[in-house]
Structures are given as structure tokens and as C-alpha cells.
Design an enzyme around this catalytic site. Structure first.
Site: not given
Length: 793
Positions: A696-698
Site C-alpha cells: 500500500s501507499c497513498k
């Protein structure tokens, strides 16, 4: 993230002009024909997009690599089911508050205010659910919609990624990963931080709220206990009623084995029921509820004491000891005769009448008498009556079976006539019916009292929470919805992939699976709030269990996972086709709850993380990594005790898991900037443990894509002997069609720590963006504009 154009073969040029990476692009319409023959892909995963590559190995052979990305229908179906459950739960709370009975004006006003808040949540969730029902077609939420209120419960860019590798003289291998945007409340924003900070601040301020609202302060542990008691009694009451009916049915059929089995199950569940209610919180809450009634008079205000000693002594005569509420489990030698147990049950019947007021409908005469001082021993008598009634049932069953056995032995005619006269075996049901009816009545009475007491505790919590607590609950619902949708997607994907692996299935029902979330968020600016949201959302997944069920039919609609439960405990049911279900171990087929152990590791990698490490605070990241390392270590210890390590998958790089854990622990405590070794080692351990991998990231686009492609190429190098000369070209080839996004965040020179073999990315950026950082570029543009204006003037 969009669909690829339909082309047959596309050669993508790499850094060295004389070398080309053959790439076969398959459109969604032609891709993955073998999916149609697999009944375990269509129900949940759809719209596949595939690429096929050919890379050279160290021994000059060629491997075939197939990438397949799919959308997941659970992106919308899980949040919609959760919204329905949230609405039902809030409606139950409103109903329970109404059934509290008459309260003093202060408490009645608080109750009305809390019910108004619950009504607002119900209306808001109903509107969101109605809007989601209108959406058709797509199965994921793009990042451009992350701040839309109607889509706030939907995870961002939830996709599955599978890399399948075919090598000469080796069996095919595949590697799965789920990519999703960080579970966070983007619509509500991060101006005041995320859930972790907001909850800590809220708990610190709640005592002052309780003083302001003149409430009784209950700790989070007490509130959680109240919710647990409500959930447990609501589950056990219908179960006890059903088992009691089964006992009567076995008596009707004169089935001794059936009678004994039904009695054993009834005894077990009733004992669990009694022990659940043996808690001081219930007793103290009943006293507090009595004090909240109109006309309550405390002991200090009493002019003349109430003479209740004689009544109390009569009630306790012949009662069962509360510390051992059930003494008649199957296999014991009961000393209670039928005559004695009947007398005990008559005593139980006599004690019920004075205490029925708490269980009736909302009427003045049904509430606790206000002119009398509250009898604090009443609750002990009421819940002990359940154990006494069960002992009566057990004694009667033992007596019936003894007489049935004596009938089959040769005895004189006169004694046989006496036995038949005293007891007719055809009347088993009739003899048990009054005792079973009394047991069910006592259980109902106890449930009514306990529900009112625990509802009053939750009323205190809700009243002290106005209005901040309700906003935090809504935020937590949003984050948990996104996290659960991702977890359900990963669990289903891992289950489908491991259906033929008996070692995996054994691990699944004996211990459970680890779900490792890899986060690339920075600890700077608004991403701190996202990380704080994500930490709480991933932690809340510990309240989730999975169950495998047999689907009614093989239709796709009957193979969709279903969610049941309430906020303190959710169960996700995963239906499988009948033929597939029959091949599962018996423990799974019997409905054993399957646990998942979520762990989160975060390492920020962009230029904002550089600012945070040089001038800010990264203690949040350090605390998260340390805490989740301890959870991962505890999981491995439990796994190694219950499952042979031979059940775990084999890899070419035979690093010992214990050594990997030691290395991970050292890296977690090491002060090092952008220590991506933490993510590498945690991901490796997860794959070795048959776990579920998430990245995950933003928004699950740029940083996530870079991480996934680098991990894939590393797996090809370490597990399938990808040639070193092909590593950079393979990485470049996989990244060549990434979407154009805000990849300027990868321009930070320190970000290359993530991809030491990062290719020259002329497919992605203009040359100028590779030479300077985004901040310097803005300054350069402004100065250039000023210079040009001055020149032309």
C-alpha cells in the site's frame, strides 16, 4: 490501471539498443482463457489484464513470465454488507435504549440525545448504501475518487497481482500480492491527525466529559466487556433454546444416546452462559440502573430500614453454590434425587416472581419498585437460578435413564409393577417439559436483566462521547471497511491458490494465516494521519474470523463471500462449490473459525520522508514496526508448536525463518534512514509462512507499482536464476506501462535505496525531472519566468 489496447506482440526497447524484451500483451477479452475452466476465479475476480514476458536465465535458458492483474468484486460487496450490519446494530441500540424503562429526567434527556445521534448515523449510512447500490459496472475505486463521501467506505485501487513463472524442467510457480490504497478516511481529512492520535486524545478527555455530563465513567475495558456480554448472551440464548428443544425431541423418541448427547451440549452452553454473566460489571450496572430510576432514594436518605432479612434467608434456602453453577455434567454421580430436585425447582419458581420487572415491556409497573431499597443479592440469585434449573434437568434425565436400564434387567414381577406404576417410560417428554420450560424462562429473565444493565453501561459511554465519540466511530467504520475488503480479497485469493496444498489447509485450521501489510507512507504532513488511520484499521482486523461453507448452488451469486456479526466480532463466510468443499479437511468442513493475524510494517520512501527523518519525527513508524515485529514473532512461535515446518513452502534460497526473524528484529531497532530491508525481510518471511501479502501507499499507484515490480524481479533473480544482465531490463520492461502519475516523488536521490537497480526511466519522465528534485524544478521555473518577463520588458 486502464485496459490495454488489443495487440498481439509488442517489443519494448530497453536501455541497450541491441537487446529487446519480448512482451506479449493480452487484452481483457482474450486474456486468461484458463480462467473459464476454473470455478474458483469467476465469483470474486474479474476484468483480467495480462502480460507475458520471456527472460533469459543464468544458464542461457528462457523462462516465461506471466503477469495478471484483476479487479475484485469485494471492493464494493464487503463495504455494502458492512453498512447494512452497521445500520442493524445502531437500530438494535436504539431499541435497547427504549427498553431501558423509565429513567429520571437527567438520564432520560441523555438517552434522547444519544438516540438522536444514533438516528443520524443510521440516516447517513442508509444514504451512502443507497448511492452505492446505484453504482454498476466498475469493481474498484480509482484514486481520483478517494475524497468522495459516497465512496468513502470503498478501498482505493484494490487489485490482485499474480506472477506465474514457467521454467524448463521445473514446475510452474506463482506469486500473489494484493495492492490497495492505504485504508484511511480521506473524505474526513487529516487536519487533526488520524485515528490513533484522535483515540488517544479522546480517551484522555473522556473523564472530563463524564463529569460535564454527570455520567459514570467506564474504562475502555469495561465498555468492551459490556459489548462482549451483549454479544455472547444474544448468541447463546437462541442456542440454549434450540438445544432444549432437541432434548425434548430426544425424550419424545425415547432415544437414550440422543438424550445424553443433547444434554451434554445443553450443559456446555448453559455453563458458558452462566460464567459469562458471573461478572461484577453486570451487578454494579444493575445497581447504577436502579439509581437512575425516578424516585430513587439512597440508603443515607432512608429513615427506617427495610426488614428484608427473613425474605432473603428464605430465598437462599436450598440454592446452588454460585462458584460451581453446573454440577451435573454428564459422567457425574448426582446425589440429588428427583424429589430433592423438584423441591429445588419449586424454590426457583418462587424466586422468579419478584424479579420479573426487569424483563417485561416498557411499563411503569414493570420497573424495579422505587419505594424499596435495591437488593444487591438479587442478581446473584437470578443467574444462579439458571444453574439450579439445569441441575434439575440433569437429575431428571439421570433418573429416567436409570429406570430405563433397570427395566431391561430381570427383576421380580412385583418390583416391575412398582416401577411401571411410579414411572412410565412413554412419558419422558412430559416429565422433562416443565423443567425445560422453567430453564428457558430463567434464561430469558437473565438475558433481559443483563441486556438492560449492559445497555445502561453503553449509554454512559455514548453520553460521555457526545459528539466526538460518534465522529470517531464513523471514522473507524470507514477505515475498517476498506481494510476488511482488502483482507477478504487476499484471503479468498490465498484460499483458492492453496486448495490442493494439504500442508497449507492444515496450517489454516490449526493456527491461521498471517496477513502482512507493507506500507510506503511517509511520516510527514497528511500521510501521518493516513498511517495513524491505517494502524488502527489493520489492528481492528484481529476481530475478524473466516469460515468456509458449502455453496447452495454453483451460481456465481451463491459463491460471493458474506459478512455477519457486529463491530466487536465479524465472521466472513466463504462459500465453495460442493465438489471443492468435499475435499477440505473435516475441521474446516465442520465450520471451525479460521483466524488471520494482521501485521503492518511501514517504511516511508519518498522525498517527504527525507524531510521527516532530517527535521521531523519518525517515532510513529518505529513504534508500529516494533509492535508488529513482536506479533509476527509470536505467530511463528505458535505455528512452530502446532504445525511441522515441512508443511511450509520450499524456496531456492533456504534461509532459516528464525534467522530471518532475528535479522528483522535487528533492523527494526536500528536507526537507519529509509531502511527498506525491513520491508524486504518481512515480505520474505510472509511468503515462507504461507501468508497473504499486501502493498500500500497513498493511492496504490506509483510507489506501490515500483515496489511490486522490484519484488517480482527480485523473486525471478533469487528463485528462478534470472540473468544479472537481464535484471535491469526486466525491471524496465515491467515498469514501462505504468500510469503517468505523480512519480516526481521518486526523484529523491535517497529513494534509490528502494531500488538499487532502478532503471533509467525514460519511459516515465522527461530528462529534466531526472536531474533535479521537484522543489528545485519549481524554483527554476519561477526564476526563468521572471527572467523572461524582465528581458522582454
Amino acid at each position: 490501471m486502464g485496459e490495454m489496447e488489443e495487440v498481439d506482440v509488442d517489443h519494448i526497447t530497453t536501455d541497450i539498443p541491441s537487446h529487446k524484451c519480448p512482451l506479449v500483451c493480452e487484452s481483457a477479452s482474450h486474456a486468461c482463457i484458463d480462467r473459464e475452466n476454473n470455478p474458483l476465479t469467476g465469483p470474486v475476480f474479474k476484468n483480467p489484464i495480462c502480460k507475458v514476458y520471456r527472460f533469459q536465465t543464468v544458464d542461457s535458458k528462457w523462462m516465461l513470465v506471466r503477469e495478471q492483474m484483476e479487479e475484485c468484486t469485494l471492493s464494493f460487496s464487503i463495504p455494502k454488507q458492512l453498512l447494512s450490519l452497521y445500520i442493524q446494530e445502531e437500530m438494535r441500540r436504539v431499541k435497547d435504549l427504549r427498553e431501558l424503562g423509565e429513567l429520571s429526567p437527567h438520564w432520560d434527556n441523555l438517552r434522547k440525545e444519544v438516540m438522536t445521534r444514533y438516528g443520524g448515523i443510521i440516516c447517513s449510512y442508509q444514504e451512502t448504501l443507497a448511492e452505492l447500490d446505484k453504482i454498476t459496472g466498475r469493481s474498484f475505486k480509482p484514486s481520483c475518487c478517494k475524497a468522495q463521501k459516497t465512496l468513502e467506505f470503498i478501498p482505493i485501487n484494490l487489485h490482485t497481482q499474480r506472477m506465474r513463472v514457467t521454467c524448463p524442467r521445473k514446475t510452474d510457480a506463482f506469486y500473489d500480492i494484493v495492492t490497495v490504497g492505504a485504508p484511511a478516511a480521506h473524505f474526513q481529512g487529516f487536519k487533526c491527525g488520524g485515528l490513533q492520535r484522535l483515540l488517544s486524545r479522546y480517551e484522555a478527555e473522556k473523564k472530563s466529559f463524564s463529569t460535564a455530563y454527570q455520567c459514570i465513567y467506564y474504562s475502555p475495558e469495561h465498555t468492551a466487556k459490556a459489548q462482549e456480554v451483549l454479544s455472547t448472551v444474544s448468541l447463546l440464548q437462541p442456542l440454549i433454546t434450540s438445544l432444549a428443544d432437541q432434548l425434548l425431541q430426544a425424550a419424545q423418541e425415547h432415544s437414550s444416546p440422543g438424550l445424553r448427547e443433547a444434554l451434554k451440549n445443553l450443559s456446555d452452553k448453559t455453563e458458558q452462559f452462566v460464567h459469562t454473566l458471573k461478572d461484577e460489571l453486570v451487578k454494579s450496572a444493575l445497581l447504577a440502573l436502579h439509581a437512575a430510576r425516578p424516585g430513587y432514594v439512597s440508603k443515607n436518605q432512608k429513615q427506617t430500614p427495610v426488614q428484608g432479612g427473613q425474605h432473603q434467608g428464605h430465598i437462599h434456602q436450598g440454592s446452588v453454590q454460585t462458584q460451581s453453577p453446573v454440577q451435573g455434567l454428564p459422567g457425574h454421580s448426582p446425589a440429588t434425587s428427583i424429589t430433592d430436585s423438584t423441591a429445588v425447582c419449586n424454590n426457583v419458581e418462587g424466586t422468579q416472581t419478584p424479579s420479573r420487572g426487569e424483563g417485561g415491556p416498557l411499563k411503569h409497573q414493570d420497573s424495579i419498585p422505587h419505594h424499596k431499597e435495591y437488593d444487591e443479592e438479587e442478581w446473584d440469585r437470578v443467574w444462579a437460578n439458571v444453574a439450579k434449573c439445569l441441575n434439575c434437568v440433569i437429575a431428571m434425565v439421570d433418573k429416567l435413564q436409570e429406570e430405563d436400564g433397570s427395566k431391561q434387567e430381570p427383576i421380580p414381577e412385583q418390583q416391575l409393577a412398582d416401577v411401571i406404576t411410579s414411572h412410565n417410560p412413554g412419558e419422558w417428554r412430559e416429565q422433562l417439559r416443565p423443567l425445560v420450560t422453567r430453564l428457558k424462562e430463567c434464561v430469558t429473565e437473565v438475558v433481559d436483566k443483563a441486556k438492560r444493565a449492559m445497555t445502561f453501561v453503553l449509554l454512559q459511554e455514548a453520553a460521555c462521547s457526545l459528539p466526538q465519540g460518534f465522529l470517531l466511530q464513523q471514522r473507524r467504520d470507514v477505515v475498517f471497511s476498506q481494510a476488511l475488503a482488502a483482507l477478504a480479497c487476499g484471503f479468498v485469493m490465498r484460499l483458492y491458490a492453496g486448495m490442493q496444498d494439504q500442508g497449507f489447509l492444515r496450517q489454516l485450521h490449526l493456527v491461521g494465516l498471517v496477513a502482512q501489510f507493507e506500507s510506503l507512507l511517509s511520516t510527514y504532513s497528511e500521510e501521518i494521519g493516513m498511517l495513524e488511520d491505517m494502524e488502527v484499521g489493520i489492528s481492528d482486523l484481529q476481530r475478524v474470523v473466516f469460515q468456509i461453507t458449502e455453496a447452495k448452488t454453483d451460481n456465481l451469486s451463491d459463491l460471493q463471500p458474506l459478512v455477519f456479526g457486529r463491530r466487536d466480532h465479524f465472521t466472513v463466510e466463504v462459500p465453495l462449490p460442493r465438489l471443492v468443499f468435499q475435499r477440505l479437511p473435516e475441521e474446516i468442513k465442520e465450520g471451525k473459525p479460521l483466524r488471520v493475524f494482521p501485521v503492518l510494517f511501514n517504511v516511508g520512501i519518498n522525498e517527504q520522508q527525507t524531510i521527516a527523518e532530517r527535521f521531523g519525527d519518525i517515532s510513529l513508524q518505529e513504534r508500529i514496526n516494533q509492535r508488529n515485529f513482536e506479533m509476527l514473532e509470536a505467530y511463528f512461535k505458535s505455528l512452530s508448536e502446532k504445525v511441522p515446518l515441512e508443511c511450509l513452502p520450499c524456496f531456492q534460497t533456504q534461509s532459516d525463518i528464525k534467522e530471518l526473524l532475528e535479522t528483522l528484529g535487528q533492523n527494526v531497532v536500528t536507526k537507519k534512514r529509509k531502511n527498506v530491508e525491513i520491508l524486504w525481510i518481512a515480505g520474505t518471511i510472509c511468503r515462507r509462512l504461507n501468508g497473504i501479502r499486501f502493498t500500500s501507499c497513498k493511492s496504490a499507484k506509483d510507489r506501490t507499482s515500483m515496489s511490486v515490480t522490484l519484488e517480482q524481479c527480485a523473486l525471478l533473480r533469487d528463485e528462478h536464476q534470472l540473468s544479472k544482465d537481464f535484471f535491469i531490463r526486466a525491471l524496465d520492461c515491467m515498469r514501462s506501462r505504468l500510469t503517468q502519475g505523480d512519480i516526481g516523488q521518486w526523484e529523491d536521490p535517497e529513494a534509490c535505496a528502494v531500488t538499487e537497480n532502478k532503471p533509467a526511466s525514460r519511459h516515465f519522465y522527461p530528462i529534466a525531472l531526472l536531474l533535479v528534485s521537484s522543489h528545485l524544478l519549481v524554483v527554476w521555473l519561477i526564476l526563468s519566468l521572471v527572467f523572461l518577463l524582465a528581458k522582454y520588458q
